[in-house]
Write a protein that holds these residues in place. Sequence first.
Motif, PDB file in Angstrom:
ATOM      1  N   ARG A 107       4.914  -6.558   9.102  1.00  0.00           N
ATOM      2  CA  ARG A 107       4.019  -5.642   9.823  1.00  0.00           C
ATOM      3  C   ARG A 107       4.873  -4.630  10.576  1.00  0.00           C
ATOM      4  O   ARG A 107       5.836  -5.008  11.254  1.00  0.00           O
ATOM      5  CB  ARG A 107       3.158  -6.428  10.806  1.00  0.00           C
ATOM      6  CG  ARG A 107       2.237  -7.390  10.104  1.00  0.00           C
ATOM      7  CD  ARG A 107       1.545  -8.280  11.074  1.00  0.00           C
ATOM      8  NE  ARG A 107       0.319  -7.664  11.543  1.00  0.00           N
ATOM      9  CZ  ARG A 107      -0.711  -8.355  12.015  1.00  0.00           C
ATOM     10  NH1 ARG A 107      -0.646  -9.672  12.094  1.00  0.00           N
ATOM     11  NH2 ARG A 107      -1.799  -7.758  12.427  1.00  0.00           N
ATOM     12  N   PRO A 108       4.552  -3.362  10.450  1.00  0.00           N
ATOM     13  CA  PRO A 108       5.330  -2.357  11.184  1.00  0.00           C
ATOM     14  C   PRO A 108       5.120  -2.500  12.692  1.00  0.00           C
ATOM     15  O   PRO A 108       4.052  -2.923  13.132  1.00  0.00           O
ATOM     16  CB  PRO A 108       4.770  -1.027  10.673  1.00  0.00           C
ATOM     17  CG  PRO A 108       3.483  -1.337  10.015  1.00  0.00           C
ATOM     18  CD  PRO A 108       3.487  -2.785   9.634  1.00  0.00           C
ATOM     19  N   ASP A 109       6.160  -2.143  13.469  1.00  0.00           N
ATOM     20  CA  ASP A 109       6.012  -2.140  14.931  1.00  0.00           C
ATOM     21  C   ASP A 109       5.114  -0.976  15.352  1.00  0.00           C
ATOM     22  O   ASP A 109       4.417  -1.039  16.360  1.00  0.00           O
ATOM     23  CB  ASP A 109       7.379  -1.992  15.607  1.00  0.00           C
ATOM     24  CG  ASP A 109       8.284  -3.172  15.287  1.00  0.00           C
ATOM     25  OD1 ASP A 109       7.742  -4.265  15.030  1.00  0.00           O
ATOM     26  OD2 ASP A 109       9.526  -3.000  15.273  1.00  0.00           O
ATOM     27  N   ALA A 110       5.183   0.097  14.586  1.00  0.00           N
ATOM     28  CA  ALA A 110       4.335   1.258  14.866  1.00  0.00           C
ATOM     29  C   ALA A 110       3.983   1.909  13.534  1.00  0.00           C
ATOM     30  O   ALA A 110       4.645   1.681  12.529  1.00  0.00           O
ATOM     31  CB  ALA A 110       5.076   2.246  15.765  1.00  0.00           C
TER      32      ALA A 110
ATOM     33  N   LEU B 233      -4.485  -9.684  -0.684  1.00  0.00           N
ATOM     34  CA  LEU B 233      -4.292  -8.349  -1.261  1.00  0.00           C
ATOM     35  C   LEU B 233      -3.024  -8.287  -2.106  1.00  0.00           C
ATOM     36  O   LEU B 233      -2.993  -7.644  -3.152  1.00  0.00           O
ATOM     37  CB  LEU B 233      -4.224  -7.302  -0.148  1.00  0.00           C
ATOM     38  CG  LEU B 233      -5.588  -6.889   0.430  1.00  0.00           C
ATOM     39  CD1 LEU B 233      -5.411  -5.951   1.615  1.00  0.00           C
ATOM     40  CD2 LEU B 233      -6.432  -6.198  -0.647  1.00  0.00           C
ATOM     41  N   ARG B 234      -1.971  -8.941  -1.613  1.00  0.00           N
ATOM     42  CA  ARG B 234      -0.726  -8.933  -2.394  1.00  0.00           C
ATOM     43  C   ARG B 234      -0.959  -9.561  -3.766  1.00  0.00           C
ATOM     44  O   ARG B 234      -0.449  -9.081  -4.773  1.00  0.00           O
ATOM     45  CB  ARG B 234       0.377  -9.718  -1.657  1.00  0.00           C
ATOM     46  CG  ARG B 234       0.929  -9.024  -0.435  1.00  0.00           C
ATOM     47  CD  ARG B 234       2.331  -9.525  -0.085  1.00  0.00           C
ATOM     48  NE  ARG B 234       2.398 -10.928   0.245  1.00  0.00           N
ATOM     49  CZ  ARG B 234       2.237 -11.424   1.465  1.00  0.00           C
ATOM     50  NH1 ARG B 234       1.985 -10.614   2.483  1.00  0.00           N
ATOM     51  NH2 ARG B 234       2.338 -12.704   1.679  1.00  0.00           N
ATOM     52  N   LEU B 235      -1.733 -10.635  -3.787  1.00  0.00           N
ATOM     53  CA  LEU B 235      -1.963 -11.350  -5.044  1.00  0.00           C
ATOM     54  C   LEU B 235      -2.742 -10.493  -6.046  1.00  0.00           C
ATOM     55  O   LEU B 235      -2.404 -10.449  -7.234  1.00  0.00           O
ATOM     56  CB  LEU B 235      -2.727 -12.651  -4.761  1.00  0.00           C
ATOM     57  CG  LEU B 235      -2.984 -13.572  -5.937  1.00  0.00           C
ATOM     58  CD1 LEU B 235      -1.671 -14.058  -6.541  1.00  0.00           C
ATOM     59  CD2 LEU B 235      -3.826 -14.770  -5.515  1.00  0.00           C
TER      60      LEU B 235
ATOM     61  N   SER C 232      -1.635  -2.945   6.947  1.00  0.00           N
ATOM     62  CA  SER C 232      -0.666  -3.482   7.899  1.00  0.00           C
ATOM     63  C   SER C 232      -1.309  -4.195   9.086  1.00  0.00           C
ATOM     64  O   SER C 232      -0.685  -5.049   9.705  1.00  0.00           O
ATOM     65  CB  SER C 232       0.245  -2.366   8.399  1.00  0.00           C
ATOM     66  OG  SER C 232      -0.528  -1.260   8.799  1.00  0.00           O
ATOM     67  N   GLY C 233      -2.552  -3.879   9.402  1.00  0.00           N
ATOM     68  CA  GLY C 233      -3.192  -4.502  10.561  1.00  0.00           C
ATOM     69  C   GLY C 233      -3.870  -5.825  10.236  1.00  0.00           C
ATOM     70  O   GLY C 233      -4.344  -6.526  11.136  1.00  0.00           O
ATOM     71  N   LEU C 234      -3.906  -6.165   8.948  1.00  0.00           N
ATOM     72  CA  LEU C 234      -4.623  -7.392   8.562  1.00  0.00           C
ATOM     73  C   LEU C 234      -3.793  -8.635   8.885  1.00  0.00           C
ATOM     74  O   LEU C 234      -2.563  -8.580   8.889  1.00  0.00           O
ATOM     75  CB  LEU C 234      -4.903  -7.365   7.051  1.00  0.00           C
ATOM     76  CG  LEU C 234      -5.829  -6.257   6.557  1.00  0.00           C
ATOM     77  CD1 LEU C 234      -5.868  -6.260   5.020  1.00  0.00           C
ATOM     78  CD2 LEU C 234      -7.231  -6.459   7.114  1.00  0.00           C
ATOM     79  N   PRO C 235      -4.459  -9.756   9.146  1.00  0.00           N
ATOM     80  CA  PRO C 235      -3.707 -11.005   9.323  1.00  0.00           C
ATOM     81  C   PRO C 235      -3.070 -11.454   8.002  1.00  0.00           C
ATOM     82  O   PRO C 235      -3.507 -11.041   6.926  1.00  0.00           O
ATOM     83  CB  PRO C 235      -4.775 -12.003   9.790  1.00  0.00           C
ATOM     84  CG  PRO C 235      -6.069 -11.438   9.345  1.00  0.00           C
ATOM     85  CD  PRO C 235      -5.906  -9.944   9.294  1.00  0.00           C
ATOM     86  N   GLU C 236      -2.052 -12.311   8.109  1.00  0.00           N
ATOM     87  CA  GLU C 236      -1.279 -12.711   6.919  1.00  0.00           C
ATOM     88  C   GLU C 236      -2.142 -13.256   5.769  1.00  0.00           C
ATOM     89  O   GLU C 236      -1.924 -12.873   4.617  1.00  0.00           O
ATOM     90  CB  GLU C 236      -0.183 -13.709   7.332  1.00  0.00           C
ATOM     91  CG  GLU C 236       0.522 -14.446   6.197  1.00  0.00           C
ATOM     92  CD  GLU C 236       1.257 -13.540   5.205  1.00  0.00           C
ATOM     93  OE1 GLU C 236       1.424 -12.340   5.492  1.00  0.00           O
ATOM     94  OE2 GLU C 236       1.624 -14.044   4.121  1.00  0.00           O
TER      95      GLU C 236
END
Lengths: 367, 226
Positions: B60-63, B84-86, B74-78
């Motif tokens: 996740r980006p810091d900003a 989504l990655r799958l 990037s704001g989604l939980p793991e």
Amino acid sequence: MLGFAWQALRRQPARVAASVGAVASSVMLVVVAGGVYLGLLDAMVGWPRTLRGDVVVSEAGSGAMLLRSSSRLAPAVQRAVRAVPGVGAVHALTGRLVWLEHGEHEALVYLVGIEPGDAFGAPLRVVVGRSRPAPHQILVDVVLAHELGVGLGDRLRVGAATLTVAGITAGGNAVLGTFAFVHRGALLLGGMQAPGFLFVEARDGVAPAALAERVRAAADVDAVPADTFLAENQAIVRQIVLPLIAVLVVVSAAVGGAIVAVTLWTATRERRAEYGLLAAIGLPDGALAAAVLCQGLLAGLLGAALGVAGALAIAVGVPLVEPRFVVVVPLGLAVETAAGAIVVALVAALAPLRALRRLDPALVFRV
Amino acid sequence: MSERLRADAVEKTWRSPGSAAVPAVRGVTLAVAARETAVVVGPSGSGKTTLLAMLGGLLRPDAGRVLLDGAELSGLPEPARRRLRLRRIGFVFQRGLLVEHLSAHENVALVARAAGAARADAAARATSLLERLGVAQRAAAPPAALSPGEAQRVAVARALVASPAVVLADEPTAHLDADSGARVVRALRDLAVDGGAALVVVTHDVRLVALADRVLRLEDGRVAPA
């Protein structure tokens, strides 16, 4: 995931052997220990169970265990028992605990006097020879015959008397001693007139516990329902062997579980990069956990099956080598132990699951 | 062309106790459309891989933020990013990184199965991709028996088997000779573009620039002027 887990196991034969072997050894140990215990329990009452009666009467304070009882019931006491309301047929068991000698060998036996025309007190099964001894003859259990090295026609000494082996019986091995059978007249000649036990049949509608209570009150004797009599004859095995079995079960489960846990944990640690890769690709935690749990499950299933098979082989083989020991493996014992082992293997798989949950998918870029 | 993947001013700084913070990516913006190939080049330590990990939802980006088909990733939980990655993102890593105890075919089919395909469909898709990549004859081989080029082509098949919207490749030619590397990346680009995916390749191999629709040069975590 089962297929994935199976492939993982199939390609790691050494690790599979360790996990499956650990589970199999534990299962085999527990089933055999349980089987020996059940065999002992069964052996203790194999012959006593054949004695017909709802209530068993013995001399007050002498105990109901045949192999250590000194009970003698005087004629007046017998009459008093027979006179109790609700008492039906009464069978007298005349017998004594004696030392049997053959050459240098000695053995503790409960000598039972049987009437030629009465089935009460007869041997459970005759392997060879006579089923009813004549005076000066004795029928001995096959286990005792094996121990003493005697067969039909051999002579044994009981005190001052010499008896000829006229039959070999089975089912009379009670581990701590065996039951041997002589003509009742032989006991009378030996001064053993008084029966040790009375087996009382209750009239219709009379409960054994209530009848036992009445007999105790009327005749100043010990009187217990037949179930209690059998349980008391097994009590010594329960008291001595059961705690050992319990310790063995706990240690086996702990050792087996620990080996499976360490094996799976080590495998998971070593394959951390692989699980990291799968997490990076997107396989959910649940799928990775399922893969590890499936490996635990497969190790548990295979180990349990092998362990039960090994225990059954031992149950068949042990009595051939040592007839005194009978290993009884009922289906329930095998199934419960196998199920317990599978649960232990699954619990063991939980340890690596914690490591998986902490896995960082970005790890994939650092390998 | 529709925008598949977008990074808006993403930043990432590595922090560890007792050490000074190390900025890895600083305000990088990137947009890649469907059927487009972007190549990110730069020296070692320039932040290429960190950027790729953020684009793929592994970090996740810091900003800043990362958008996949217009929705913030990037704001989604793991667990949600993992889903989504799958289904939407294919990865090609250095050295292929295949599961050792599975065959080449099983490595590819596993992802299709996990993404929800029926067993027969997953197997057929894996077979088809391995054929198109010229490694069908090695389908039954375990990764240890594959050459680096074959392993990387299997990894490409795995990245594409779930028909992703985006394919991200991290130094896909790093352990290959020039010819093998060129063949692998060309096959990757052709198949990704055919499938309508956006392709992002991170590399320090400047020859791959020739395949790119757009090039991003990183230096010290920042986009360097062209």
